[in-house]
Design a protein around this motif. Structure first.
Motif, PDB file in Angstrom:
ATOM      1  N   ASP A   1       0.792  -1.174   0.022  1.00  9.92           N
ATOM      2  CA  ASP A   1       0.091   0.153   0.155  1.00  9.92           C
ATOM      3  C   ASP A   1       0.900   1.412   0.136  1.00  9.92           C
ATOM      4  N   PHE A   2       0.995   2.105  -1.061  1.00 11.29           N
ATOM      5  CA  PHE A   2       1.497   3.185  -1.176  1.00 11.29           C
ATOM      6  C   PHE A   2       0.985   4.441  -0.977  1.00 11.29           C
ATOM      7  N   SER A   3      -0.473   4.251  -0.538  1.00 11.42           N
ATOM      8  CA  SER A   3      -1.602   5.557  -0.537  1.00 11.42           C
ATOM      9  C   SER A   3      -1.022   6.474   0.497  1.00 11.42           C
ATOM     10  N   GLU A   4      -0.336   6.186   1.514  1.00  4.52           N
ATOM     11  CA  GLU A   4       0.069   7.091   2.581  1.00  4.52           C
ATOM     12  C   GLU A   4       1.572   7.609   2.276  1.00  4.52           C
ATOM     13  N   LEU A   5       2.163   7.353   1.296  1.00  2.82           N
ATOM     14  CA  LEU A   5       3.567   7.625   1.026  1.00  2.82           C
ATOM     15  C   LEU A   5       3.441   9.021   0.232  1.00  2.82           C
ATOM     16  N   THR A   6       3.721  10.086   0.868  1.00  2.00           N
ATOM     17  CA  THR A   6       3.623  11.429   0.506  1.00  2.00           C
ATOM     18  C   THR A   6       4.967  11.981   0.318  1.00  2.00           C
ATOM     19  N   SER A   7       6.167  11.587   0.935  1.00  2.00           N
ATOM     20  CA  SER A   7       7.481  12.310   0.768  1.00  2.00           C
ATOM     21  C   SER A   7       8.221  11.969  -0.461  1.00  2.00           C
ATOM     22  N   SER A   8       8.612  13.033  -1.118  1.00  2.00           N
ATOM     23  CA  SER A   8       9.204  12.870  -2.395  1.00  2.00           C
ATOM     24  C   SER A   8      10.571  12.116  -2.184  1.00  2.00           C
ATOM     25  N   ILE A   9      11.233  12.548  -1.348  1.00  2.00           N
ATOM     26  CA  ILE A   9      12.725  11.756  -0.976  1.00  2.00           C
ATOM     27  C   ILE A   9      12.658  10.519  -0.634  1.00  2.00           C
ATOM     28  N   MET A  10      11.565  10.023   0.118  1.00  2.00           N
ATOM     29  CA  MET A  10      11.173   8.731   0.354  1.00  2.00           C
ATOM     30  C   MET A  10      10.737   7.951  -0.657  1.00  2.00           C
ATOM     31  N   ARG A  11      10.035   8.163  -1.620  1.00  2.00           N
ATOM     32  CA  ARG A  11       9.774   7.553  -2.887  1.00  2.00           C
ATOM     33  C   ARG A  11      11.108   7.502  -3.660  1.00  2.00           C
ATOM     34  N   ARG A  12      11.832   8.504  -3.719  1.00  2.00           N
ATOM     35  CA  ARG A  12      12.993   8.132  -4.401  1.00  2.00           C
ATOM     36  C   ARG A  12      14.233   7.121  -3.571  1.00  2.00           C
ATOM     37  N   HIS A  13      14.148   7.410  -2.344  1.00  2.00           N
ATOM     38  CA  HIS A  13      14.897   6.493  -1.569  1.00  2.00           C
ATOM     39  C   HIS A  13      14.509   4.986  -1.861  1.00  2.00           C
ATOM     40  N   LEU A  14      13.287   4.640  -1.685  1.00  2.00           N
ATOM     41  CA  LEU A  14      12.724   3.407  -1.944  1.00  2.00           C
ATOM     42  C   LEU A  14      13.042   2.711  -3.319  1.00  2.00           C
ATOM     43  N   MET A  15      12.728   3.812  -4.303  1.00  2.00           N
ATOM     44  CA  MET A  15      13.531   3.250  -5.711  1.00  2.00           C
ATOM     45  C   MET A  15      14.620   3.072  -5.874  1.00  2.00           C
ATOM     46  N   GLU A  16      15.791   3.703  -5.187  1.00  2.00           N
ATOM     47  CA  GLU A  16      17.230   3.427  -5.185  1.00  2.00           C
ATOM     48  C   GLU A  16      17.415   2.156  -4.175  1.00  2.00           C
ATOM     49  N   LEU A  17      16.726   1.928  -3.149  1.00  2.00           N
ATOM     50  CA  LEU A  17      16.891   0.723  -2.380  1.00  2.00           C
ATOM     51  C   LEU A  17      16.777  -0.643  -3.378  1.00  2.00           C
ATOM     52  N   ALA A  18      15.445  -0.574  -4.070  1.00  2.00           N
ATOM     53  CA  ALA A  18      15.069  -1.515  -5.064  1.00  2.00           C
ATOM     54  C   ALA A  18      16.032  -1.613  -5.907  1.00  2.00           C
ATOM     55  N   ILE A  19      16.613  -0.744  -6.592  1.00  2.00           N
ATOM     56  CA  ILE A  19      17.640  -0.758  -7.496  1.00  2.00           C
ATOM     57  C   ILE A  19      19.024  -1.417  -7.025  1.00  2.00           C
ATOM     58  N   LEU A  20      19.266  -1.038  -5.946  1.00  2.00           N
ATOM     59  CA  LEU A  20      20.672  -1.589  -5.439  1.00  2.00           C
ATOM     60  C   LEU A  20      20.225  -3.138  -5.235  1.00  2.00           C
ATOM     61  N   THR A  21      18.988  -3.548  -4.701  1.00  2.00           N
ATOM     62  CA  THR A  21      18.829  -4.884  -4.247  1.00  2.00           C
ATOM     63  C   THR A  21      18.578  -5.897  -5.613  1.00  2.00           C
ATOM     64  N   VAL A  22      18.206  -5.320  -6.583  1.00  2.00           N
ATOM     65  CA  VAL A  22      17.756  -5.949  -7.544  1.00  2.00           C
ATOM     66  C   VAL A  22      18.892  -6.382  -8.769  1.00  2.00           C
ATOM     67  N   CYS A  23      19.479  -4.977  -9.185  1.00  2.00           N
ATOM     68  CA  CYS A  23      20.119  -4.901 -10.257  1.00  2.00           C
ATOM     69  C   CYS A  23      21.336  -4.234 -10.516  1.00  2.00           C
ATOM     70  N   ALA A  24      21.784  -3.516  -9.374  1.00  2.00           N
ATOM     71  CA  ALA A  24      23.085  -2.724  -9.501  1.00  2.00           C
ATOM     72  C   ALA A  24      24.443  -3.293 -10.047  1.00  2.00           C
ATOM     73  N   ASP A  25      24.608  -4.546  -9.826  1.00  2.00           N
ATOM     74  CA  ASP A  25      25.555  -5.273 -10.010  1.00  2.00           C
ATOM     75  C   ASP A  25      25.691  -6.319 -11.212  1.00  2.00           C
ATOM     76  N   ARG A  26      24.667  -6.462 -11.796  1.00  2.00           N
ATOM     77  CA  ARG A  26      24.461  -7.276 -13.073  1.00  2.00           C
ATOM     78  C   ARG A  26      23.159  -6.831 -13.821  1.00  2.00           C
ATOM     79  N   SER A  27      23.139  -7.673 -14.894  1.00  2.00           N
ATOM     80  CA  SER A  27      22.058  -7.108 -15.970  1.00  2.00           C
ATOM     81  C   SER A  27      20.516  -7.577 -15.204  1.00  2.00           C
ATOM     82  N   ILE A  28      19.573  -6.671 -15.685  1.00  2.00           N
ATOM     83  CA  ILE A  28      18.053  -7.073 -15.351  1.00  2.00           C
ATOM     84  C   ILE A  28      17.660  -7.806 -15.910  1.00  2.00           C
ATOM     85  N   ASN A  29      17.000  -9.234 -15.379  1.00  2.00           N
ATOM     86  CA  ASN A  29      16.233 -10.104 -16.505  1.00  2.00           C
ATOM     87  C   ASN A  29      14.851  -9.621 -16.435  1.00  2.00           C
ATOM     88  N   GLN A  30      13.941 -10.417 -17.329  1.00  2.00           N
ATOM     89  CA  GLN A  30      12.754  -9.863 -17.938  1.00  2.00           C
ATOM     90  C   GLN A  30      11.595  -9.406 -16.668  1.00  2.00           C
TER      91      GLN A  30
END
Length: 431
Positions: free
Chosen positions: A262-291
């Motif tokens: 549920d993202f309905s209460e997420l209003t912070s712009s920096i928090m949205r970007r932080h979550l995106m960057e956490l996901a990027i680092l977790t998923v794909c920072a050191d390798r190619s992204i699969n489908q």
């Protein structure tokens, strides 16, 4: 300065004021009024690495102050103390506090206020962890700067003692969240209802971070035992209350998808970007992204309501940090960094080309750079000329909105790599 001795925080503030008070006042006065406070915080914190689980870079540009601290010979634990201290000080300074500053003395007062309340903030957010440490024969409860110093020492000790990169990553994610909320709490703590609301929201965001990392781990439809162990480790350091801890534990027993969050209460712009960057680092920072992982990233981008330029900027931000500091990150080697570097340059090139007209404007502001680019087409350049072009192009790229808040990897963006990035129309004889 000895950061291992009691009273280092008080001495640090005194030294900071001696060397940097005027420049700090000028910096605050030059902040653009239309900038969002959270955006300013992002610009200050992104280069430190605190967002990416590996705080490594001291966020101070005042050279005289850095020389006085002797940072070039400083151990990693002391650097981390400075990074955390500066992060909290900046969070405390930013809106509405900096609007109340009209003279240098106001800056010193604001810095002292922020430093004093770091400890009280931690006692409020994590009552079971920092419930009031005692010391001395009379076992007096620590207060003010003494409590803040104890909290910072404890945070650094816990961070430094963990040799596991992913565990550090989780802990630093929480440190970032603490920094983000500290400034808000500092200006609301006197109103109990507002302060209590912020503390509850802080815990909700800690749980949201857990869900994002869990969903990212499940992006390829499975979660490995090692990943599950790391997530359990996050639960250990998140310090949830009992009800939230049980809810989080139950999530580990089933696959969590992006649509389950549920993202309905997420209003912070920096928090949205932080979550995106956490996901990027977790998923794909050191390798190619699969489908499947690509689909996850696109879905998360939509859920977080991030435009494509912001998403690409986040990708560049994470990749820049890894490329700049990969030798400190045990999971990366030269082969992985070479592969990542190629993707990074391609992404950077596309983003720069999309902003080619704006880049041209920035280049034309540097007449010497224009002449050197013309010269580059006609003859071999000296090492000095190449360095001037490198600096000029780097500054021009950093002036573009997409890169203004990103610490691009200076050591990796050599002259040849920069020439691969810039559009061809910058190399014509008469730009």
């Amino acid at each position: 300065m000895d950061f291992s001795k009691k009273g280092w925080l008080r001495r640090y503030l005194h030294l900071r004021n001696n060397y940097a008070l005027k420049k700090e006042y000028d910096r605050l006065m030059n902040l653009e009024n239309h900038q969002e406070p959270e955006g300013i915080i992002y610009e200050l914190l992104q280069p430190t690495g605190l967002l990416y689980g590996h705080p490594n870079n001291i966020p101070i540009q005042y050279k005289a102050f850095l020389r006085a601290l002797r940072t070039e010979k400083m151990p990693a634990s002391d650097k981390l103390k400075i990074i955390l201290t500066e992060s909290f000080l900046n969070s405390g300074l930013i809106s509405p506090r900096y609007h109340q500053i009209s003279q240098r003395l106001d800056v010193a007062d604001a810095l002292l206020e922020s430093a004093i309340f770091i400890g009280k903030f931690y006692k409020t957010v994590y009552p079971n962890t920092f419930s009031g440490s005692q010391s001395g024969l009379l076992r007096r409860e620590k207060k003010g700067l003494d409590l803040s110093e104890y909290v910072l020492n404890t945070s650094v000790k816990n961070e430094s003692s963990d040799k596991n990169l992913e565990s550090q990553f989780f802990k630093s994610s929480l440190l970032f969240l603490d920094v983000l909320y500290f400034g808000q709490w500092l200006h609301a703590y006197k109103a109990e209802d507002k302060a209590e609301e912020l503390i509850k929201k802080h815990q909700k965001d800690r749980l949201l971070i857990f869900k994002i990392i869990l969903a990212a781990a499940y992006a390829n439809r499975t979660i490995e035992p090692e990943e599950k162990e790391l997530l359990q480790n996050y639960l250990h350091v998140a310090h949830f209350d009992e009800e939230t801890q049980q809810a989080a534990m139950s999530l580990l027993e089933r696959e969590l998808g992006i649509n389950d969050i549920d993202f309905s209460e997420l209003t912070s712009s920096i928090m949205r970007r932080h979550l995106m960057e956490l996901a990027i680092l977790t998923v794909c920072a050191d390798r190619s992204i699969n489908q499947e992982e690509q689909f996850f990233m696109e879905s998360l981008q939509q859920k977080l309501k991030l435009d494509n330029m912001t998403f690409q900027s986040s990708m560049v931000a994470v990749e820049s940090f890894i490329i700049e500091y990969w030798q400190h990150l045990k999971v990366y080697d030269e082969e992985k960094i070479s592969h990542l570097g190629t993707h990074f340059l391609n992404r950077l090139s596309l983003m720069v080309r999309e902003q080619s007209p704006n880049l041209m404007v920035e280049v034309l502001k540097q007449p010497e750079l224009v002449k050197l680019l013309q010269k580059y087409q006609q003859e071999k350049l000296t090492a000095e000329d190449r360095n001037k072009i490198k600096k000029g192009l780097f500054d021009a790229i950093k002036s573009l909105p997409a890169f203004s808040s990103i610490a691009l990897p200076k050591t990796y963006l050599t002259f040849p790599n920069l020439m691969r990035v810039i559009p061809e129309n910058l190399l014509v004889n008469e730009p």
